[in-house]
Enzyme design. Structure first.
Site, PDB file in Angstrom:
ATOM      1  N   TYR A 143      24.431  29.986  23.502  1.00  0.00           N
ATOM      2  CA  TYR A 143      23.329  29.138  23.940  1.00  0.00           C
ATOM      3  C   TYR A 143      24.019  27.942  24.561  1.00  0.00           C
ATOM      4  O   TYR A 143      24.803  27.263  23.896  1.00  0.00           O
ATOM      5  CB  TYR A 143      22.456  28.709  22.755  1.00  0.00           C
ATOM      6  CG  TYR A 143      21.460  29.749  22.318  1.00  0.00           C
ATOM      7  CD1 TYR A 143      20.747  30.496  23.247  1.00  0.00           C
ATOM      8  CD2 TYR A 143      21.202  29.959  20.970  1.00  0.00           C
ATOM      9  CE1 TYR A 143      19.815  31.438  22.845  1.00  0.00           C
ATOM     10  CE2 TYR A 143      20.272  30.900  20.559  1.00  0.00           C
ATOM     11  CZ  TYR A 143      19.579  31.635  21.508  1.00  0.00           C
ATOM     12  OH  TYR A 143      18.668  32.556  21.097  1.00  0.00           O
ATOM     13  N   THR A 169      23.015  33.655  27.010  1.00  0.00           N
ATOM     14  CA  THR A 169      21.575  33.909  26.947  1.00  0.00           C
ATOM     15  C   THR A 169      20.836  32.934  27.853  1.00  0.00           C
ATOM     16  O   THR A 169      20.926  31.714  27.692  1.00  0.00           O
ATOM     17  CB  THR A 169      21.084  33.807  25.491  1.00  0.00           C
ATOM     18  OG1 THR A 169      21.799  34.796  24.732  1.00  0.00           O
ATOM     19  CG2 THR A 169      19.592  34.081  25.387  1.00  0.00           C
TER      20      THR A 169
HETATM   21  C1  FNR Z   1      16.919  36.838  18.209  1.00  0.00           C
HETATM   22  N1  FNR Z   1      17.525  36.924  19.454  1.00  0.00           N
HETATM   23  C2  FNR Z   1      18.555  36.069  19.775  1.00  0.00           C
HETATM   24  N2  FNR Z   1      19.191  36.192  20.966  1.00  0.00           N
HETATM   25  C3  FNR Z   1      20.239  35.399  21.284  1.00  0.00           C
HETATM   26  O1  FNR Z   1      20.793  35.527  22.364  1.00  0.00           O
HETATM   27  N3  FNR Z   1      20.659  34.446  20.378  1.00  0.00           N
HETATM   28  C4  FNR Z   1      20.064  34.263  19.178  1.00  0.00           C
HETATM   29  O2  FNR Z   1      20.467  33.426  18.384  1.00  0.00           O
HETATM   30  C5  FNR Z   1      18.948  35.077  18.859  1.00  0.00           C
HETATM   31  N4  FNR Z   1      18.296  34.917  17.680  1.00  0.00           N
HETATM   32  C6  FNR Z   1      17.312  35.815  17.316  1.00  0.00           C
HETATM   33  C7  FNR Z   1      16.719  35.715  16.071  1.00  0.00           C
HETATM   34  C8  FNR Z   1      15.783  36.658  15.666  1.00  0.00           C
HETATM   35  C9  FNR Z   1      15.190  36.577  14.303  1.00  0.00           C
HETATM   36  C10 FNR Z   1      15.417  37.705  16.543  1.00  0.00           C
HETATM   37  C11 FNR Z   1      14.448  38.784  16.111  1.00  0.00           C
HETATM   38  C12 FNR Z   1      15.972  37.788  17.791  1.00  0.00           C
HETATM   39  C13 FNR Z   1      17.166  38.022  20.379  1.00  0.00           C
HETATM   40  C14 FNR Z   1      17.988  39.274  20.084  1.00  0.00           C
HETATM   41  O3  FNR Z   1      19.324  39.099  20.466  1.00  0.00           O
HETATM   42  C15 FNR Z   1      17.427  40.499  20.834  1.00  0.00           C
HETATM   43  O4  FNR Z   1      17.300  40.189  22.197  1.00  0.00           O
HETATM   44  C16 FNR Z   1      16.080  40.929  20.265  1.00  0.00           C
HETATM   45  O5  FNR Z   1      16.116  40.922  18.856  1.00  0.00           O
HETATM   46  C17 FNR Z   1      15.708  42.310  20.757  1.00  0.00           C
HETATM   47  O6  FNR Z   1      14.407  42.625  20.376  1.00  0.00           O
HETATM   48  P1  FNR Z   1      14.058  43.575  19.123  1.00  0.00           P
HETATM   49  O7  FNR Z   1      14.768  44.861  19.337  1.00  0.00           O
HETATM   50  O8  FNR Z   1      14.470  42.859  17.898  1.00  0.00           O
HETATM   51  O9  FNR Z   1      12.581  43.716  19.215  1.00  0.00           O
END
Ligand code: FNR
Length: 382
Positions: A143, A169
Site C-alpha cells: 500500500y 495495490t
Molecule cells: C483483503 N485484500 C487485501 N488486498 C491487498 O492488496 N492488501 C491488503 O491488505 C488486503 N487486505 C484484505 C483483507 C481482507 C479481510 C480481505 C477479504 C481482502 C484483498 C485480497 O488481496 C484479495 O484481492 C481478495 O480477498 C480477493 O477476493 P476474495 O477471493 O476473498 O473474494
C-alpha cells in the site's frame, strides 16, 4: 488422496472441505467485528455477488479418454517456482482472527510451497513473517505511502527479508464504503499494535512524538493520511522501480486500458482483481474482466486473477480463461480463524486437491495443455 480416503472411511476432517460450511463455522467462532471485516464487502455487496455470479456463468467443457493419470501443475511465475499456480492473497491485520495471524499463514504456505503475498497492513513485522516462511518463496504487497521515506524504508525491508516480487495495490488508495466495518469496528481486536506495519516501521515511527504503543491515536493520526494518498499515479511508478530490483505487479486492474497502461509503464504483471468486492460497490464481476485483459496483454506480462475464488474448481475456470495464476483470499482466512496454521493448511490442501481433480477430469495433465486448449471453458450466457 488422503483427504478423500479419510472422508470415504467416515473419518471426518477437523474442518469442513466445503467453502460455505467453512465460512459458517468461522462466523460462529469470531466476534461480529472481525467476521464482518473479513466477510464484508463495499456497500450493499453487489460487487461480491457479481464476482460469484460471473463464476456461476462459466463452465468447464470436460474432455474424455485422455491420459491424465500423471499430472504436474508446477509452474514458474516471474522467477518464483510454485507447485501449482496458486498464491495466498495479501490480507491485512490477520491477528484479529487468530493470534498467530500472518505467521501461521506463512508457515502453512511454506509447508506446501504456496507463496504468500504479505500485506503492508500485516499485524506482524515483515522480518517476523519472513522468518516464519523459512526458505519458501515470498512476495510483498505495497500500500503506497504518501511519504517517500516510508515507501523506501518498507521496500528496503521487504527486499532485505527475501521478498522476490512486489505487488502494488492500486484500488485501495483510500478505503471503500464498508458498512460492516463502520457499524461493527474490528480494530479493537488488533493484537500487538506495535508490531503491525506500518506502526513498526522506523521511518513511520520517526515522524511520531511517542511510540504507537504509548499514543495510539497520534499514530493513527499519522497512519490515515499516509495511506490515503494520491501517491499512486502512473508517472510515479519510477520511484518503485528505483527502489525495487525485482519484478513489479500491479494489483486491482479491471479495465483493458489500465492493463495496457501497465505494459507501457514496463510492469511485469497485473492482478485482475476488484479487491474481493470491498472497494467499489456495483462494479463488474472480476472474472468478467479477465478474458478481455488476457487477450489484450497477449502474453507480454503475467496476468494473475483474484476475487470470488472459493474452490479448486473456481481456480480451474480462471486458469482456463487464461490467468497465469490465481490468488486465494477469504477462504484461507476462515481456515486461519478456525485452526491457525493447520486450518490454513487444510484449506490450501483442499483447494489444491480439487483443482487437481477438476483439471484431470476435464482432460488436462499440465498447464501447457490447458493453455493450448480451445473451448476448455465456456460462458453460458453466450
Ligand atoms: C483483503 N485484500 C487485501 N488486498 C491487498 O492488496 N492488501 C491488503 O491488505 C488486503 N487486505 C484484505 C483483507 C481482507 C479481510 C480481505 C477479504 C481482502 C484483498 C485480497 O488481496 C484479495 O484481492 C481478495 O480477498 C480477493 O477476493 P476474495 O477471493 O476473498 O473474494
Amino acid at each position: 488422496a488422503e483427504i478423500y480416503l479419510n472422508g470415504l472411511a467416515g473419518e471426518r476432517p477437523a474442518l469442513s472441505t466445503d467453502p460455505a460450511r467453512l465460512e459458517a463455522a468461522a462466523r460462529s467462532v469470531l466476534d461480529d467485528g472481525p467476521f464482518g471485516y473479513v466477510a464484508g464487502g463495499a456497500g450493499g455487496g453487489a460487487t461480491m455477488r457479481a464476482n460469484r455470479a460471473a463464476f456461476d456463468r462459466y463452465g468447464m467443457v470436460p474432455r474424455m479418454l485422455r491420459d491424465t493419470t500423471e499430472r504436474d501443475w508446477s509452474t514458474t511465475l516471474l522467477g518464483t517456482a510454485m507447485p501449482a499456480p496458486l498464491l495466498l492473497a495479501p490480507i491485512g491485520v490477520m491477528s484479529i482472527v487468530h493470534p498467530d495471524g500472518e505467521l501461521a499463514v506463512a508457515r502453512a504456505g511454506a509447508e506446501l510451497g504456496v507463496p504468500m503475498v504479505l500485506s503492508t497492513a500485516s499485524s506482524h513485522t515483515i522480518e517476523e513473517v519472513a522468518a516464519a516462511s523459512g526458505d519458501a518463496p515470498r512476495w510483498y504487497q505495497l500500500y503506497w505511502p504518501t511519504e517517500d521515506a516510508v515507501t523506501v524504508s518498507i521496500l528496503e525491508r521487504a527486499r532485505a527479508a527475501g521478498h522476490q516480487v512486489l505487488v502494488v495495490t492500486l484500488d485501495t488508495w483510500t478505503l471503500g464504503w464498508r458498512p460492516h466495518d463502520l457499524d461493527l469496528s474490528y480494530l479493537p481486536f488488533l493484537r500487538g499494535v506495535g508490531t503491525a506495519i506500518p506502526f513498526s516501521d522506523p521511518a513511520f515511527r520517526a515522524g511520531l512524538a511517542a511510540p504507537p504503543e504509548e499514543d495510539l491515536m497520534a499514530a493513527v493520526g499519522r497512519w490515515v493520511p499516509m495511506f490515503t494518498g494520491a501517491a499512486v499515479r502512473w508517472d510515479r511508478l519510477d520511484l518503485l522501480r528505483e527502489h525495487w530490483d525485482g519484478p513489479i505487479v500491479l494489483k486491482g486492474v479491471q479495465h483493458v486500458d489500465d492493463a495496457l497502461h501497465a505494459l507501457e509503464a514496463g510492469m511485469d504483471g497485473i492482478v485482475v482483481s476488484n479487491h474481493g468486492g470491498r472497494q467499489v460497490d456495483r462494479a463488474i464481476g472480476s472474472l468478467d474482466a479477465l478474458p478481455g485483459i488476457v487477450a489484450a496483454v497477449d502474453g507480454r506480462a503475467a496476468v494473475l486473477f483474484d476475487s470470488g475464488i472459493r474452490s479448486g474448481a473456481d481456480a480451474a475456470v480462471a486458469l482456463a480463461l487464461g490467468a497465469d495464476a490465481v490468488l486465494l483470499g477469504r477462504p484461507y482466512v476462515y481456515g486461519l480463524a478456525l485452526g491457525g496454521q493447520d486450518g490454513v493448511r487444510h484449506v490450501l490442501r483442499s483447494v489444491l486437491a480439487e483443482l487437481d481433480l477438476t483439471l484431470a477430469l476435464s482432460g488436462f495433465a499440465d498447464l501447457a495443455q490447458l493453455r493450448g486448449a480451445k473451448d476448455a471453458v465456456r460462458d453460458a450466457a453466450k
